[in-house]
Design a protein around this motif. Structure first.
Motif, PDB file in Angstrom:
ATOM      1  N   ALA A 109       0.882  -1.171   0.018  1.00 19.19           N
ATOM      2  CA  ALA A 109      -0.265  -0.104   0.084  1.00 19.19           C
ATOM      3  C   ALA A 109       0.868   1.195  -0.030  1.00 19.19           C
ATOM      4  O   ALA A 109       1.794   1.249   0.752  1.00 19.19           O
ATOM      5  CB  ALA A 109      -0.783   0.116   1.228  1.00 19.19           C
ATOM      6  N   VAL A 110       0.508   2.243  -0.660  1.00 15.31           N
ATOM      7  CA  VAL A 110       1.174   3.687  -0.490  1.00 15.31           C
ATOM      8  C   VAL A 110       1.179   4.047   0.599  1.00 15.31           C
ATOM      9  O   VAL A 110       2.130   4.584   1.250  1.00 15.31           O
ATOM     10  CB  VAL A 110       0.527   4.411  -1.806  1.00 15.31           C
ATOM     11  N   GLN A 156      -3.681  -1.209  -8.202  1.00 18.81           N
ATOM     12  CA  GLN A 156      -2.834  -1.377  -9.429  1.00 18.81           C
ATOM     13  C   GLN A 156      -2.393  -2.905  -9.244  1.00 18.81           C
ATOM     14  O   GLN A 156      -1.506  -3.087  -8.375  1.00 18.81           O
ATOM     15  CB  GLN A 156      -1.666  -0.597  -9.809  1.00 18.81           C
ATOM     16  N   VAL A 157      -2.304  -3.486 -10.355  1.00 15.49           N
ATOM     17  CA  VAL A 157      -2.080  -5.146 -10.412  1.00 15.49           C
ATOM     18  C   VAL A 157      -1.058  -5.214 -11.415  1.00 15.49           C
ATOM     19  O   VAL A 157      -1.029  -5.059 -12.486  1.00 15.49           O
ATOM     20  CB  VAL A 157      -3.064  -6.241 -10.700  1.00 15.49           C
ATOM     21  N   THR A 158       0.085  -5.935 -10.983  1.00 16.11           N
ATOM     22  CA  THR A 158       1.019  -6.300 -11.951  1.00 16.11           C
ATOM     23  C   THR A 158       1.608  -7.638 -12.085  1.00 16.11           C
ATOM     24  O   THR A 158       1.803  -8.414 -10.781  1.00 16.11           O
ATOM     25  CB  THR A 158       2.375  -5.350 -11.460  1.00 16.11           C
ATOM     26  N   PHE A 159       1.184  -8.304 -13.134  1.00 13.58           N
ATOM     27  CA  PHE A 159       1.535  -9.759 -13.206  1.00 13.58           C
ATOM     28  C   PHE A 159       2.875  -9.888 -13.860  1.00 13.58           C
ATOM     29  O   PHE A 159       3.371  -8.954 -14.474  1.00 13.58           O
ATOM     30  CB  PHE A 159       0.492 -10.348 -14.055  1.00 13.58           C
ATOM     31  N   PRO A 160       3.565 -11.003 -13.315  1.00  9.96           N
ATOM     32  CA  PRO A 160       4.975 -11.470 -14.002  1.00  9.96           C
ATOM     33  C   PRO A 160       4.957 -11.149 -15.466  1.00  9.96           C
ATOM     34  O   PRO A 160       4.089 -11.714 -16.212  1.00  9.96           O
ATOM     35  CB  PRO A 160       5.115 -12.676 -13.628  1.00  9.96           C
ATOM     36  N   ASP A 161       5.896 -10.158 -16.175  1.00 15.11           N
ATOM     37  CA  ASP A 161       6.171 -10.082 -17.454  1.00 15.11           C
ATOM     38  C   ASP A 161       4.984  -9.364 -18.139  1.00 15.11           C
ATOM     39  O   ASP A 161       4.646  -9.588 -19.159  1.00 15.11           O
ATOM     40  CB  ASP A 161       6.461 -11.513 -18.159  1.00 15.11           C
ATOM     41  N   HIS A 162       4.116  -8.646 -17.585  1.00 16.62           N
ATOM     42  CA  HIS A 162       3.078  -7.938 -18.181  1.00 16.62           C
ATOM     43  C   HIS A 162       3.107  -6.363 -17.532  1.00 16.62           C
ATOM     44  O   HIS A 162       3.653  -6.311 -16.398  1.00 16.62           O
ATOM     45  CB  HIS A 162       1.717  -8.519 -17.778  1.00 16.62           C
ATOM     46  N   ASN A 194       9.879 -15.129 -10.418  1.00 21.97           N
ATOM     47  CA  ASN A 194       8.664 -15.312  -9.340  1.00 21.97           C
ATOM     48  C   ASN A 194       7.513 -15.286 -10.007  1.00 21.97           C
ATOM     49  O   ASN A 194       7.143 -14.327 -10.867  1.00 21.97           O
ATOM     50  CB  ASN A 194       8.883 -14.774  -8.224  1.00 21.97           C
ATOM     51  N   ASP A 195       6.471 -16.158  -9.929  1.00 21.37           N
ATOM     52  CA  ASP A 195       5.092 -16.218 -10.311  1.00 21.37           C
ATOM     53  C   ASP A 195       4.175 -15.406  -9.282  1.00 21.37           C
ATOM     54  O   ASP A 195       3.262 -15.990  -8.909  1.00 21.37           O
ATOM     55  CB  ASP A 195       4.518 -17.549 -10.838  1.00 21.37           C
ATOM     56  N   THR A 196       4.443 -14.348  -9.114  1.00 23.49           N
ATOM     57  CA  THR A 196       3.695 -13.533  -7.782  1.00 23.49           C
ATOM     58  C   THR A 196       3.164 -12.344  -8.758  1.00 23.49           C
ATOM     59  O   THR A 196       3.668 -11.601  -9.450  1.00 23.49           O
ATOM     60  CB  THR A 196       4.678 -13.134  -6.903  1.00 23.49           C
ATOM     61  N   ALA A 197       1.974 -12.301  -8.463  1.00 27.50           N
ATOM     62  CA  ALA A 197       1.184 -11.004  -8.652  1.00 27.50           C
ATOM     63  C   ALA A 197       1.304  -9.946  -7.687  1.00 27.50           C
ATOM     64  O   ALA A 197       1.324 -10.402  -6.626  1.00 27.50           O
ATOM     65  CB  ALA A 197      -0.403 -11.339  -9.121  1.00 27.50           C
ATOM     66  N   ILE A 198       1.575  -8.624  -7.838  1.00 24.71           N
ATOM     67  CA  ILE A 198       1.776  -7.683  -7.089  1.00 24.71           C
ATOM     68  C   ILE A 198       0.440  -6.740  -7.049  1.00 24.71           C
ATOM     69  O   ILE A 198       0.227  -6.218  -8.150  1.00 24.71           O
ATOM     70  CB  ILE A 198       3.020  -6.957  -7.234  1.00 24.71           C
ATOM     71  N   ILE A 199      -0.295  -6.588  -5.869  1.00 24.64           N
ATOM     72  CA  ILE A 199      -1.362  -5.611  -5.851  1.00 24.64           C
ATOM     73  C   ILE A 199      -0.764  -4.423  -4.903  1.00 24.64           C
ATOM     74  O   ILE A 199      -0.351  -4.591  -3.628  1.00 24.64           O
ATOM     75  CB  ILE A 199      -2.519  -6.272  -4.925  1.00 24.64           C
ATOM     76  N   GLN A 200      -0.944  -3.167  -5.591  1.00 26.70           N
ATOM     77  CA  GLN A 200      -0.353  -1.966  -4.832  1.00 26.70           C
ATOM     78  C   GLN A 200      -1.727  -1.312  -4.757  1.00 26.70           C
ATOM     79  O   GLN A 200      -2.475  -0.840  -5.688  1.00 26.70           O
ATOM     80  CB  GLN A 200       0.414  -1.265  -5.701  1.00 26.70           C
ATOM     81  N   LEU A 201      -1.775  -0.848  -3.515  1.00 23.63           N
ATOM     82  CA  LEU A 201      -3.231  -0.029  -3.103  1.00 23.63           C
ATOM     83  C   LEU A 201      -2.914   1.337  -3.004  1.00 23.63           C
ATOM     84  O   LEU A 201      -2.094   1.368  -2.159  1.00 23.63           O
ATOM     85  CB  LEU A 201      -3.847  -0.917  -1.629  1.00 23.63           C
ATOM     86  N   MET A 202      -3.751   2.111  -3.688  1.00 22.02           N
ATOM     87  CA  MET A 202      -3.672   3.457  -3.440  1.00 22.02           C
ATOM     88  C   MET A 202      -4.530   3.906  -2.170  1.00 22.02           C
ATOM     89  O   MET A 202      -5.395   3.073  -1.775  1.00 22.02           O
ATOM     90  CB  MET A 202      -4.246   4.147  -4.636  1.00 22.02           C
ATOM     91  N   PRO A 203      -4.338   5.079  -1.741  1.00 26.49           N
ATOM     92  CA  PRO A 203      -5.193   5.468  -0.698  1.00 26.49           C
ATOM     93  C   PRO A 203      -6.671   5.429  -0.893  1.00 26.49           C
ATOM     94  O   PRO A 203      -7.049   5.877  -1.849  1.00 26.49           O
ATOM     95  CB  PRO A 203      -4.913   7.058  -0.323  1.00 26.49           C
ATOM     96  N   GLU A 204      -7.405   4.895   0.017  1.00 28.83           N
ATOM     97  CA  GLU A 204      -8.834   4.756  -0.217  1.00 28.83           C
ATOM     98  C   GLU A 204      -9.530   5.972   0.024  1.00 28.83           C
ATOM     99  O   GLU A 204      -9.124   7.036   0.759  1.00 28.83           O
ATOM    100  CB  GLU A 204      -9.460   3.680   0.853  1.00 28.83           C
ATOM    101  N   GLY A 210      -7.073  -0.149 -11.730  1.00 26.78           N
ATOM    102  CA  GLY A 210      -8.352  -0.396 -11.459  1.00 26.78           C
ATOM    103  C   GLY A 210      -8.897   0.644 -10.593  1.00 26.78           C
ATOM    104  O   GLY A 210      -8.209   1.034  -9.552  1.00 26.78           O
ATOM    105  N   TYR A 211     -10.344   0.882 -10.697  1.00 27.68           N
ATOM    106  CA  TYR A 211     -10.899   1.778  -9.640  1.00 27.68           C
ATOM    107  C   TYR A 211     -12.558   1.344  -9.621  1.00 27.68           C
ATOM    108  O   TYR A 211     -12.939   0.708 -10.771  1.00 27.68           O
ATOM    109  CB  TYR A 211     -10.796   3.209 -10.150  1.00 27.68           C
ATOM    110  N   PHE A 212     -12.951   1.253  -8.493  1.00 26.59           N
ATOM    111  CA  PHE A 212     -14.315   0.985  -8.129  1.00 26.59           C
ATOM    112  C   PHE A 212     -14.813   1.631  -7.019  1.00 26.59           C
ATOM    113  O   PHE A 212     -14.261   2.309  -6.155  1.00 26.59           O
ATOM    114  CB  PHE A 212     -14.600  -0.443  -8.184  1.00 26.59           C
ATOM    115  N   GLU A 213     -16.190   1.851  -6.850  1.00 25.42           N
ATOM    116  CA  GLU A 213     -16.879   2.454  -5.794  1.00 25.42           C
ATOM    117  C   GLU A 213     -17.810   1.511  -5.103  1.00 25.42           C
ATOM    118  O   GLU A 213     -18.591   0.577  -6.074  1.00 25.42           O
ATOM    119  CB  GLU A 213     -17.662   3.765  -6.227  1.00 25.42           C
ATOM    120  N   ILE A 214     -18.076   1.719  -3.842  1.00 24.05           N
ATOM    121  CA  ILE A 214     -18.795   0.970  -3.122  1.00 24.05           C
ATOM    122  C   ILE A 214     -19.951   1.810  -2.424  1.00 24.05           C
ATOM    123  O   ILE A 214     -19.428   2.836  -1.672  1.00 24.05           O
ATOM    124  CB  ILE A 214     -18.461  -0.029  -2.262  1.00 24.05           C
TER     125      ILE A 214
END
Length: 169
Positions: free
Chosen positions: A41-42, A110-116, A73-83, A121-125
């Motif tokens: 997270a930021v 933001q999602v970063t997949f290996p080699d991509h 590594n086959d790891t996806a990285i999720i970076q969360l911006m301030p809510e 993404g953004y959404f509201e609830i």
């Protein structure tokens, strides 16, 4: 006789659902090309980061610390911006005091997949929230509970979108 008919209907329903690609919403699994997920997270100690890590554990998705990642590594990285949490006025009492709000919980990640390239993404609830100026303490606690539920829903939604995006790679 009734048991046989009921069993036949249940089997037919199960086959139809499996045939159309239906999956239970609570059974999130990542495709085999993603072994684990790292969450960052930021903003340090973000509550959404904590909620997301808890939900990854519930779904039994392997998570790793960002510091433990290696180059191949086959790891996806999720970076969360301030809510964000905004309130929009819905109604007022005859005295002019606010009676009801619409809570808008915004999540950017933001999602970063290996080699991509990273995928943003953004959404509201949205939730309606009734305010009562005579019960300030109770309503304050209720607001905390509602925002916590919105945060958990956001974490579930991020995991669902992660699984969908990973399967599209």
């Amino acid at each position: 006789m009734k048991k046989h008919v009921l069993l036949a209907v249940a089997l037919l329903t199960g086959l139809l659902m499996a045939g159309c690609g239906f999956h239970l919403r609570g059974s999130q699994a990542l495709p085999p090309n993603i072994e684990s997920v790292a969450v960052t997270a930021v903003k340090p100690h973000a509550l959404l980061e904590r909620a997301l890590n808890e939900r990854l554990d519930v779904y039994q998705i392997n998570r790793v610390a960002l510091s433990q990642l290696t180059g191949n590594n086959d790891t996806a990285i999720i970076q969360l911006m301030p809510e964000t949490l905004e309130r929009r006025l819905l109604s007022v009492f005859s005295t002019g005091q606010v009676a009801e709000y619409e809570l808008i919980y915004g999540v950017t990640y933001q999602v970063t997949f290996p080699d991509h390239e990273p995928i943003r993404g953004y959404f509201e609830i949205l939730r309606d929230y009734q305010d009562d100026p005579d019960q300030v303490l109770a309503k304050s606690r209720e607001l905390d509970l509602v925002v916590g539920e919105m945060r958990n829903e956001a974490a579930d939604r991020i995991i669902r979108q992660l699984a969908r995006q990973a399967s599209e790679l």
